[in-house]
Design a protein around this motif. Structure first.
Motif, PDB file in Angstrom:
ATOM      1  N   LYS A 180      -3.125 -15.567  21.095  1.00  0.00           N
ATOM      2  CA  LYS A 180      -2.861 -15.028  22.429  1.00  0.00           C
ATOM      3  C   LYS A 180      -3.797 -15.616  23.487  1.00  0.00           C
ATOM      4  O   LYS A 180      -3.780 -15.178  24.636  1.00  0.00           O
ATOM      5  N   GLY A 181      -4.575 -16.599  23.109  1.00  0.00           N
ATOM      6  CA  GLY A 181      -5.534 -17.168  24.049  1.00  0.00           C
ATOM      7  C   GLY A 181      -4.869 -17.933  25.172  1.00  0.00           C
ATOM      8  O   GLY A 181      -3.811 -18.548  24.993  1.00  0.00           O
ATOM      9  N   GLU A 182      -5.491 -17.887  26.339  1.00  0.00           N
ATOM     10  CA  GLU A 182      -4.987 -18.654  27.475  1.00  0.00           C
ATOM     11  C   GLU A 182      -5.281 -20.132  27.267  1.00  0.00           C
ATOM     12  O   GLU A 182      -5.989 -20.531  26.340  1.00  0.00           O
ATOM     13  N   THR A 183      -4.731 -20.949  28.160  1.00  0.00           N
ATOM     14  CA  THR A 183      -4.881 -22.399  28.016  1.00  0.00           C
ATOM     15  C   THR A 183      -6.345 -22.822  27.975  1.00  0.00           C
ATOM     16  O   THR A 183      -6.735 -23.657  27.148  1.00  0.00           O
ATOM     17  N   ALA A 184      -7.163 -22.254  28.855  1.00  0.00           N
ATOM     18  CA  ALA A 184      -8.583 -22.615  28.898  1.00  0.00           C
ATOM     19  C   ALA A 184      -9.274 -22.288  27.578  1.00  0.00           C
ATOM     20  O   ALA A 184     -10.083 -23.080  27.074  1.00  0.00           O
TER      21      ALA A 184
END
Length: 222
Positions: free
Chosen positions: A174-178
């Motif tokens: 679920k991590g964002e792109t960064a």
């Protein structure tokens, strides 16, 4: 002249150990900065990388002077040439530590480590620090048992590196792109740090025993 030559070879070894010890301090600081979001420690690592670079240049100049003046042959020649290659790997290890510290600085005051990977990176960092300390001892003593320990610990880091990619590429990530970019870059830096240590360990092992362990066939970028 022979006595002078042996003193020069001893000086080469002494300088390699000095650089390796600085690299160990650097990776220890980088790992702490990365895992704890300690920007002051990150700045120290980044600033001190120039010292590693400078000592590497000085060592290379000494080795080249020895080659030109002493014209060594056989094992003595292998020692000097290996020192040049080892110093290059140590410099790259310092760069990997600096890259980890830069990630920590760029995300401050947030942590660069994604929540779901904190235990993984803590273990990768612990292994990198242990490898760096053992590498300095290996260069000091040429104890081939230490070389084997370094290779075993590198295998553990490789497994952790693969687990990071499995995590960020999995459907539950679920991590964002960064966060994804930070995780993949940091994992690569930790893995490459250990790879350079293994490369050095193989060279030292060869000089000590005459037996050459072949390099990995995996690509070695950076």
């Amino acid at each position: 002249m022979r006595e002078v030559f042996q003193q020069e070879l001893h000086e080469v070894q002494h300088r390699l150990v000095e650089i390796a010890e600085l690299v160990a301090i650097s990776i220890e600081g980088a790992v702490h900065a990365f895992n704890e979001s300690d920007v002051a420690r990150a700045e120290e690592v980044i600033e001190n990388d120039s010292r590693i670079d400078g000592l590497t240049v000085e060592l290379d100049e000494l080795a080249i002077t020895i080659l030109a003046r002493q014209q060594p042959v056989a094992r003595d020649l292998r020692i000097v040439v290996s020192a040049l290659r080892i110093s290059a790997s140590l410099e790259r290890m310092g760069d990997m530590a600096e890259h980890i510290a830069q990630l920590a600085r760029s995300r401050f005051p947030e942590r660069a480590v994604p929540r779901g990977l904190r235990s993984t990176f803590a273990e990768m960092g612990r292994l990198d620090v242990e490898i760096a300390r053992k590498l300095a001892e290996l260069l000091r003593t040429e104890d081939t048992r230490i070389a084997e320990e370094i290779r075993d610990e590198d295998d553990l880091i490789d497994d952790l590196h693969l687990s990071v990619f499995d995590k960020v590429l999995g459907e539950t990530w679920k991590g964002e792109t960064a966060a994804t970019v930070d995780a993949t870059l940091a994992s690569r830096y930790h893995e490459r740090f250990a790879d350079h240590a293994v490369s050095i360990a193989k060279k030292v092992q060869y000089l000590a025993t005459g037996d050459w362990a072949p390099e990995s066939t995996a690509p070695t970028h950076a």
